[in-house]
Scaffold this active site. Structure first.
Site: not given
Length: 255
Positions: A5, A8, A12-14, A125, A138
């Site tokens: 699962l 997001g 992008g990355i997802g 990150s 962030y």
């Protein structure tokens, strides 16, 4: 093959991770706040899941059935100096990047613990280990995420659950462009904002990060922290080798 699962997964990355894992033969459950944005993905299921909404998480996990691997990817960023960033924006990032990741994890863990197996992969990150000016909120949310993930590795390893943190550097997605920016006219911190581009350095693609995520899932004994790309490895090594008694200012900033 595993049932995976991804939060997001609309871009992008997802999105890249959903495609990569599906191509490798995994049963992929792609989720997003707006499931219509998942149309066209070659996945087993497309579900609505808002990591900031407990009812949404509960409904999605019931619909997903057994999940072997959680890829916790949903997140956002913001551009603002800490002196003036709206606190509501900081709270929003924590709700999405940190608490939201824990909310989905809490829904997954009972089943994994009872089965004696499972994987938790958190997309963090390099800013989960170092800080960059103007992106402090962030970074703080990612530092907190990594603290949660490392704690989970200790608490759940006994039950056969393996935890990994994937740490990309600069990635060629639209995340930065979509980030809210909060600067006053003639803001004294504007020179730092203009220098952020110099810090990006070598940019990798979302597909490259997705391959790192997939490789991590498929490793029998994955490490806790997995830098994604050579630039991320260099940045994290520089942070590790720098003195701890003073702030670490990445190369490329003149301040």
């Amino acid at each position: 093959m595993s049932s995976v699962l991804i939060t997001g997964a609309s871009r992008g990355i997802g999105k890249a991770t959903a495609i990569e894992l599906a191509h490798r033969g995994h049963r992929v459950i792609a989720t997003a706040r707006r499931p219509e944005t998942l149309a066209g993905l070659p996945v087993h299921q497309r579900l609505r899941l808002d990591v900031t909404d407990q009812d949404s998480v509960d409904q999605a996990l019931r619909a997903a059935g057994r999940v072997d691997v959680l890829v916790s990817n949903a997140g956002a960023t913001v551009r603002a100096p800490l002196e003036s960033v709206p606190l509501a924006e900081v709270e929003r990032l924590y709700q999405l990047n940190t608490i939201g990741a824990l909310r989905v994890t809490q829904g997954m863990l009972p089943g994994m613990r009872e089965r004696g197996s499972g994987r938790l992969v958190f997309v963090s990150s390099i800013q989960g280990r170092l800080v960059l000016p103007i992106i402090g909120p962030y970074g703080a949310s990612k530092w907190a995420l990594e603290a949660l993930a490392e704690t989970l590795a200790i608490e759940t390893g006994h039950f056969g659950v393996k935890v990994s943190i994937v740490q990309p550097g600069a990635v060629a997605t639209d995340g930065a462009e979509q980030a809210g920016a909060f600067f006053a006219q003639d803001d004294p911190y504007a020179p730092l904002l203009r220098q952020l581009g110099a810090l990006r350095g070598e940019v990798i693609t979302a597909e490259e990060v997705a391959a790192v995520v997939a490789d991590t899932i498929e490793r029998p004994d994955p490490p806790l922290r997995v830098p994604a790309g050579a630039a991320a490895e260099r940045a994290l090594r520089a942070r590790k080798e720098a003195p701890e008694d003073e702030p670490f200012l990445p190369a490329g900033i003149d301040w």
